[in-house]
Structure formats: C-alpha cells, structure tokens
Design a protein around this motif. Structure first.
Motif, PDB file in Angstrom:
ATOM      1  N   GLU A 119      34.861 128.649   6.960  1.00 40.53           N
ATOM      2  CA  GLU A 119      36.157 128.507   6.289  1.00 40.53           C
ATOM      3  C   GLU A 119      37.249 129.126   7.159  1.00 40.53           C
ATOM      4  O   GLU A 119      37.152 130.283   7.563  1.00 40.53           O
ATOM      5  CB  GLU A 119      36.137 129.173   4.914  1.00 40.53           C
ATOM      6  N   MET A 120      38.288 128.354   7.422  1.00 38.74           N
ATOM      7  CA  MET A 120      39.328 128.781   8.348  1.00 38.74           C
ATOM      8  C   MET A 120      40.230 129.856   7.760  1.00 38.74           C
ATOM      9  O   MET A 120      40.529 130.862   8.410  1.00 38.74           O
ATOM     10  CB  MET A 120      40.173 127.575   8.771  1.00 38.74           C
ATOM     11  N   GLN A 121      40.693 129.677   6.531  1.00 31.42           N
ATOM     12  CA  GLN A 121      41.700 130.577   5.973  1.00 31.42           C
ATOM     13  C   GLN A 121      41.056 131.847   5.428  1.00 31.42           C
ATOM     14  O   GLN A 121      40.167 131.804   4.579  1.00 31.42           O
ATOM     15  CB  GLN A 121      42.482 129.867   4.868  1.00 31.42           C
ATOM     16  N   GLU A 122      41.522 132.991   5.916  1.00 32.51           N
ATOM     17  CA  GLU A 122      40.918 134.269   5.560  1.00 32.51           C
ATOM     18  C   GLU A 122      41.014 134.554   4.070  1.00 32.51           C
ATOM     19  O   GLU A 122      40.051 135.031   3.458  1.00 32.51           O
ATOM     20  CB  GLU A 122      41.568 135.405   6.350  1.00 32.51           C
ATOM     21  N   ASP A 123      42.171 134.264   3.461  1.00 30.37           N
ATOM     22  CA  ASP A 123      42.308 134.572   2.038  1.00 30.37           C
ATOM     23  C   ASP A 123      41.379 133.704   1.187  1.00 30.37           C
ATOM     24  O   ASP A 123      40.808 134.169   0.199  1.00 30.37           O
ATOM     25  CB  ASP A 123      43.772 134.417   1.584  1.00 30.37           C
ATOM     26  N   ILE A 124      41.204 132.441   1.569  1.00 29.58           N
ATOM     27  CA  ILE A 124      40.266 131.570   0.848  1.00 29.58           C
ATOM     28  C   ILE A 124      38.836 132.069   1.044  1.00 29.58           C
ATOM     29  O   ILE A 124      38.054 132.181   0.092  1.00 29.58           O
ATOM     30  CB  ILE A 124      40.387 130.113   1.335  1.00 29.58           C
ATOM     31  N   CYS A 125      38.479 132.407   2.277  1.00 32.36           N
ATOM     32  CA  CYS A 125      37.111 132.820   2.574  1.00 32.36           C
ATOM     33  C   CYS A 125      36.741 134.107   1.830  1.00 32.36           C
ATOM     34  O   CYS A 125      35.672 134.207   1.231  1.00 32.36           O
ATOM     35  CB  CYS A 125      36.955 133.010   4.080  1.00 32.36           C
ATOM     36  N   LYS A 126      37.639 135.096   1.850  1.00 27.35           N
ATOM     37  CA  LYS A 126      37.345 136.394   1.242  1.00 27.35           C
ATOM     38  C   LYS A 126      37.458 136.378  -0.272  1.00 27.35           C
ATOM     39  O   LYS A 126      36.711 137.076  -0.959  1.00 27.35           O
ATOM     40  CB  LYS A 126      38.283 137.461   1.816  1.00 27.35           C
ATOM     41  N   ASN A 127      38.391 135.573  -0.805  1.00 22.62           N
ATOM     42  CA  ASN A 127      38.685 135.646  -2.237  1.00 22.62           C
ATOM     43  C   ASN A 127      38.133 134.485  -3.062  1.00 22.62           C
ATOM     44  O   ASN A 127      38.134 134.548  -4.288  1.00 22.62           O
ATOM     45  CB  ASN A 127      40.200 135.741  -2.444  1.00 22.62           C
ATOM     46  N   ASP A 129      34.625 129.124 -14.179  1.00 20.65           N
ATOM     47  CA  ASP A 129      33.588 129.941 -14.830  1.00 20.65           C
ATOM     48  C   ASP A 129      33.246 131.172 -14.004  1.00 20.65           C
ATOM     49  O   ASP A 129      32.928 132.233 -14.545  1.00 20.65           O
ATOM     50  CB  ASP A 129      32.316 129.111 -15.025  1.00 20.65           C
ATOM     51  N   ILE A 130      33.310 131.028 -12.691  1.00 18.26           N
ATOM     52  CA  ILE A 130      32.909 132.115 -11.802  1.00 18.26           C
ATOM     53  C   ILE A 130      34.082 133.010 -11.427  1.00 18.26           C
ATOM     54  O   ILE A 130      33.969 134.234 -11.421  1.00 18.26           O
ATOM     55  CB  ILE A 130      32.264 131.544 -10.522  1.00 18.26           C
ATOM     56  N   LEU A 131      35.254 132.397 -11.139  1.00 17.20           N
ATOM     57  CA  LEU A 131      36.332 133.126 -10.462  1.00 17.20           C
ATOM     58  C   LEU A 131      37.619 133.296 -11.263  1.00 17.20           C
ATOM     59  O   LEU A 131      38.548 133.933 -10.778  1.00 17.20           O
ATOM     60  CB  LEU A 131      36.678 132.412  -9.147  1.00 17.20           C
ATOM     61  N   THR A 186      35.557 131.634  -1.375  1.00 15.24           N
ATOM     62  CA  THR A 186      34.240 131.194  -0.888  1.00 15.24           C
ATOM     63  C   THR A 186      33.180 132.281  -1.053  1.00 15.24           C
ATOM     64  O   THR A 186      32.120 132.050  -1.649  1.00 15.24           O
ATOM     65  CB  THR A 186      34.322 130.777   0.593  1.00 15.24           C
ATOM     66  N   ALA A 187      33.468 133.475  -0.509  1.00 15.41           N
ATOM     67  CA  ALA A 187      32.474 134.556  -0.559  1.00 15.41           C
ATOM     68  C   ALA A 187      32.154 134.993  -1.988  1.00 15.41           C
ATOM     69  O   ALA A 187      30.976 135.127  -2.338  1.00 15.41           O
ATOM     70  CB  ALA A 187      32.942 135.742   0.286  1.00 15.41           C
ATOM     71  N   PRO A 188      33.165 135.225  -2.861  1.00 20.11           N
ATOM     72  CA  PRO A 188      32.832 135.603  -4.236  1.00 20.11           C
ATOM     73  C   PRO A 188      32.043 134.531  -4.989  1.00 20.11           C
ATOM     74  O   PRO A 188      31.159 134.851  -5.792  1.00 20.11           O
ATOM     75  CB  PRO A 188      34.210 135.827  -4.878  1.00 20.11           C
ATOM     76  N   ARG A 189      32.348 133.254  -4.727  1.00 24.00           N
ATOM     77  CA  ARG A 189      31.600 132.188  -5.398  1.00 24.00           C
ATOM     78  C   ARG A 189      30.132 132.219  -4.955  1.00 24.00           C
ATOM     79  O   ARG A 189      29.205 132.101  -5.791  1.00 24.00           O
ATOM     80  CB  ARG A 189      32.234 130.830  -5.068  1.00 24.00           C
ATOM     81  N   ALA A 220      34.392 124.724   4.456  1.00 24.43           N
ATOM     82  CA  ALA A 220      33.637 125.222   3.310  1.00 24.43           C
ATOM     83  C   ALA A 220      34.423 125.256   2.010  1.00 24.43           C
ATOM     84  O   ALA A 220      33.857 125.071   0.939  1.00 24.43           O
ATOM     85  CB  ALA A 220      33.090 126.616   3.618  1.00 24.43           C
ATOM     86  N   GLY A 221      35.731 125.566   2.048  1.00 21.09           N
ATOM     87  CA  GLY A 221      36.524 125.587   0.826  1.00 21.09           C
ATOM     88  C   GLY A 221      35.962 126.536  -0.214  1.00 21.09           C
ATOM     89  O   GLY A 221      35.827 127.733   0.022  1.00 21.09           O
ATOM     90  N   THR A 222      35.590 126.014  -1.372  1.00 22.16           N
ATOM     91  CA  THR A 222      35.100 126.854  -2.468  1.00 22.16           C
ATOM     92  C   THR A 222      33.634 127.248  -2.324  1.00 22.16           C
ATOM     93  O   THR A 222      33.115 127.989  -3.150  1.00 22.16           O
ATOM     94  CB  THR A 222      35.274 126.126  -3.812  1.00 22.16           C
ATOM     95  N   GLY A 223      32.947 126.734  -1.304  1.00 22.85           N
ATOM     96  CA  GLY A 223      31.555 127.122  -1.087  1.00 22.85           C
ATOM     97  C   GLY A 223      30.535 126.300  -1.845  1.00 22.85           C
ATOM     98  O   GLY A 223      29.396 126.733  -2.033  1.00 22.85           O
ATOM     99  N   THR A 224      30.910 125.090  -2.265  1.00 24.08           N
ATOM    100  CA  THR A 224      29.988 124.261  -3.042  1.00 24.08           C
ATOM    101  C   THR A 224      28.697 123.963  -2.278  1.00 24.08           C
ATOM    102  O   THR A 224      27.605 123.962  -2.855  1.00 24.08           O
ATOM    103  CB  THR A 224      30.662 122.935  -3.444  1.00 24.08           C
TER     104      THR A 224
END
Length: 540
Positions: A378-386, A317-319, A388-391, A352-356
């Motif tokens: 969150e360890m992985q930069e692409d997960i964190c920026k794309n 719904d969000i991403l 976790t942070a947007p969620r 953190a993963g998806t930031g739940t």
C-alpha cells in the motif's frame, strides 16, 4: 499487431528496469501475530516496493490480484482515483519530465500502470495468473497494455462482476452495476483454473430415481444440433429395451456419440428412458461420484461473489469507517483464490487498499487448512497504518462488529510483518549504502547474476559466502567480513587462503569481492569468474 501510443510512453516502457533496488525493513511494533507466517504488508510506492521484493520472490507467485485506480476523474476519493496523488505527480515529473505537464489523465494513468505491470509479470510462476479489477473508464487501455506486457497470446478472459444489489436511481445514463476482471496467464498453455465445488442448489440436481447402485446422478440430452450430412456416423438408431422401439434423432440433430458408444452406454445402464421407461428420447447419466467439480463461468454475480455494499459493511464492522466508496468484498477475492491457488500458494496484491486480499488469504487457509501466504503493498502511509494494517490485525486476532447488533468474530490466525521501504542499495555515488547488510546484498547479487530469487535467506548469525547455486553455477559473496574477519578489508579480498576457506563447489563459480589477488591462469583453472564489489554489481 496494433499498439497503443500515449504521451510519455517512451519514457516509461523500460522504466521498470531503471528503478533502483531498495531495502525493506520490518517494523516490529506494527507487525502482528506469527512472524514466521510468511505474510508481508509493505508500505511504500508500489513500483519501488515491487523492485525491492523481486530478489526474494521472482517467479514464485501463483496469483496476483490488483485493484488499481479506475481513473474516473472523481477528486473526492481518499485514494485519488484520477491518478493525481502527490506521490504519482512527483513520480511522473521525475520519470516523464516536463512533458508530464501536458498529459491527460489517461496518459498519466498509462504512464503509472505500464511499468508496474511489467514488474508484476516477473513475479509470476510459469503456471501463475493475474486478475486486474477495472471499470469502463480504462478497460480498453488496460487490455492494450496488458497485451503488451503479458502477451496477447496469454489473455484468458474478461469477467464481468455484478457488484450491485439495487440500481443507482440517481444515475445520469445507466446504473453502473458491474465492473470487470481482466485475466491473463504467465503462460496460457500451462495454466488451468481449478474446478469449483458444487453449490447446494446444484447438488439438488443429482438424484437417484431408479435406485442405481452407483448413487446420485444427473442427466443431459443425448443429441446435438448437427445435421446428418455433417456427421453421418452420429445418425443411427438406439433401441429402447423397455418398449423394443428403435429411436432416431430428429431430422435436424444427431446423437452425441456413435453406435458403438451407444451400445456401451446401454450395457452400462447409462441411458435413462424416464420414470416409466417409455420416454421418446433417452438421456445420458452423469454420476456425482464421477465428476470432479464445476467448470468456472466467465461471469461473477454478487449472489456468489459478494457486492460493494456488503464490502463496506465488512470494513465498517471492523474499523468504524470506510474511506473507499466501492471496496472489494472478501467473497470476491475468495472466489479468485478458489480458481487460481492451491494450499501452498503465494498471492501478491500491490494496490492493497483496505487489505481485502490478505483477509481472504487468511480465510482460505482457515477453511481448508492451507498455508497460502500474501504480500500486500500500500502506497499511502495513512491508509496502510490506519486502514490496511488494522483490518488485517482484526482478521488475525478477531474483532467485535461495529454495525448492527454487536457480535464477536473469531480470529483467523496467522500474522504478518509490517515492512517499510528503506534506503536504496547503492548511494548516489554508486557505493554500497552504509545500511546494507550481507543478507541484503546477497539477495541482490544472486538475483541480478542469475535472474532467480535467492534460494534461501542468508542467516543473520552465521551467513555463508556461498549464497546459492543456479544451473550448476555457484555464486559467492565476500562482504562485511562474512568469513569472520571484521576488519575493513578482512575476508573481502579473494586470495589463495580465502579460496581454500570457501564452501566447495564442483563447477563454475562467480565470486564477488572487493579485490582479487589470484592471477588469470589460477582463476581459469579453478573455473572462477571474479566480479569486483561494488563496480561490477548491477545497480538496477
């Protein structure tokens, strides 16, 4: 007590103490909302990030939740769930050495988890707890290493979470319908879970058929399954005031209370004899106005705590995308927050993963007006920026759903700072890194000297050389011209004149500086222990 051994254990058991302290730098472009909310999203290896956060947050976290890799061996996951990500491989090679080449995936997982759990324990308040999600693959190993890091005596319970609505019909053996939450306290003697609010269904059990002025009540049986020989004082007669008959428990039971208590219950109109007053056995009333909440049960069901299908829909719904096969629903984290936090708690999630977790904290604050804060790593930069942070940004500011019929979801308010790991405090030569500021070194010095987080972040405009007092001892730092003299050695050497300029403290003092011109007799008379920068500052 039996202990768990694995290849690489000797190399990692004390590794968390050797990890150097790094700097954290805020990225204002990726930060969202209110910068003073106290929420942090940190991108970087979680062991390094946790060590960097310790000087500020040790002993302050009320609740930790982590959802680490489950080590299923499934290579297709974006977040390498068999612990074979490049970052972890590199770390294992550096820490365990050549022996890491022979590690099974279970050895690797244990090598990765142990030092991280050891550091996490240092964040918890005395009344804090940690919840760890896991499945059948490593639950036995996780229990063993948590016994070792948190103490077997601090184990609370293992909570099964039923995560599926429908069974997986393509399962080879059984449909995997549940996962586990392992729950440990920092100190089991101190921690207690919060009671839960009653659901609408539970409230329906409270009625008032006899129009008792005390309001709605529920009733329970007055007997328990003990024999008369076991509890003779609980075997007695209770007179029904409506029929005049004296009632005794059945031969295999006794009352829950003695004769004096029974008489008191009767006087207070707490014994209920049915609608017509002639029931064979009484029941005892419990009034809704007298109960504080529901005792939590060691079993979470998707009907109350959400399921993985709903969690995927939340993220889609969000991403538009959800790179995780089984993310955690916000409702699951909300239940954890209900049980383990109050309105002013600090919550930490280092996977953190998806930031739940962050999303659930924001939702909890909106629901009860609280001021909970989160730290997510969150360890992985692409997960964190794309991801976790947007969620989290969407949770703060609001969003329009992407699945089904589009609808606007209002923002929850708040905000977060996006931080990245920067340089270590000390360079390879053991010197203080050029990037280190007074506030950075002050937090590090106070924590390594006292074991406590710095009481207040030093002001960047006019910092004080007195960085804090712990157990009656004052800690001072002379560094970077804190007293106003910006020359290379200006104000960083302890002299008689400098001592007069320091904020007064009536008690023992530890002063860190680049040099000292005071004699031993003067230091002793003034109650000063001098430590030279950088050589007497602990580096890890």
């Amino acid at each position: 007590m039996p202990t768990l051994n694995w290849i690489g254990k000797d190399a990692v058991v004390n590794h968390h103490r050797e990890v150097p302290y790094h700097l954290l730098r805020s990225d204002e472009k990726l930060s969202v909302g209110d910068p003073g909310s106290g929420n942090l999203l940190v991108q970087g290896d979680n062991l390094l990030a946790l060590k960097a956060l310790l000087p500020y947050y040790a002993g302050q976290v009320k609740c930790i939740y982590i959802d680490p890799p489950y080590n299923t061996g499934n290579e297709s996951w974006v977040y390498n769930d068999n612990v074979s990500s490049p970052e972890i491989k590199k770390w294992l090679g550096q820490v365990v050495g050549k022996e890491a080449e022979d590690l099974s995936r279970h050895d690797k997982w244990l090598c990765m988890m142990y030092p991280r759990l050891a550091v996490l324990r240092e964040f918890l308040r005395e009344d804090g707890v940690i919840f760890v999600s896991i499945d059948d693959n490593e639950v036995h190993n996780l229990r063993s290493i948590m016994d070792a890091t948190f103490g077997e005596q601090n184990f609370i319970t293992t909570i099964p979470w039923v995560k599926r609505v429908s069974p997986a019909n393509d399962a080879k053996y059984f449909s995997s319908d549940h996962e586990f939450l392992l729950l440990y306290a920092r100190n089991k003697n101190v921690w207690r879970p919060n009671r839960l609010d009653r659901t609408e269904e539970q409230l329906k059990n409270y009625r008032n058929p006899d129009n008792d002025p005390r309001g709605p009540w529920n009733s329970s049986t007055c007997t328990c399954n003990k024999s008369r020989d076991e509890r003779p004082n609980l075997y007695h007669g209770i007179k029904n005031p409506n029929t005049g008959e004296t009632i005794y428990p059945r031969t295999t039971a006794v009352w829950k209370f003695d004769a004096d208590s029974a008489a008191k219950h009767a006087t207070e109109n707490r014994l209920y004899w049915g609608v017509n007053g002639a029931a064979k056995m009484p029941r005892i009333k419990t009034f809704l106005s007298e109960v504080s909440g529901v005792v939590p049960r060691s079993f979470f069901h998707y009907s109350e705590c959400g399921h993985t299908q709903g969690a995927r829909t939340e993220i889609l719904d969000i991403l538009h995308e959800c790179p995780f096969a089984t993310p955690k629903p916000t409702r699951l984290l909300q239940r954890i927050l209900q049980l383990a936090t109050d309105g002013d708690s600090l919550i930490l999630d280092s996977f953190a993963g998806t930031g739940t977790t962050g999303h659930a904290v924001l939702a909890a604050n909106q629901a009860d007006g609280g001021n909970r804060r989160f730290i997510c790593v969150e360890m992985q930069e692409d997960i964190c920026k794309n991801i976790t942070a947007p969620r989290l940004k969407a949770a703060v500011e609001g969003y329009t759903t992407k699945t089904g019929k589009a609808k606007d979801v209002p923002g929850l308010g708040g905000g977060f700072r996006y931080c990245k790991l920067s340089h270590p405090i000390f360079d390879e030569a053991g010197q203080i890194h050029d990037e280190v500021r007074f506030a950075d070194l002050a937090a590090h010095v106070f924590f390594t000297e006292t074991g406590e987080p710095i009481p207040k972040r030093p002001s960047s405009k006019k910092p004080s050389p007195l960085i804090g007092v712990c157990n009656g001892m004052a800690v001072y730092l002379l560094f970077n011209g804190v007293l106003g003299d910006k020359r290379p050695d200006g104000g960083n050497v302890l002299t008689g004149k400098i001592l007069e300029e320091l904020p007064a403290h009536d008690g023992p003092k530890v002063i860190y500086g680049e040099g000292c011109r005071l004699g031993l007799a003067r230091l002793k008379r003034e109650g000063i222990t001098f430590k030279q920068v950088p050589y007497e500052i602990k580096t890890a």
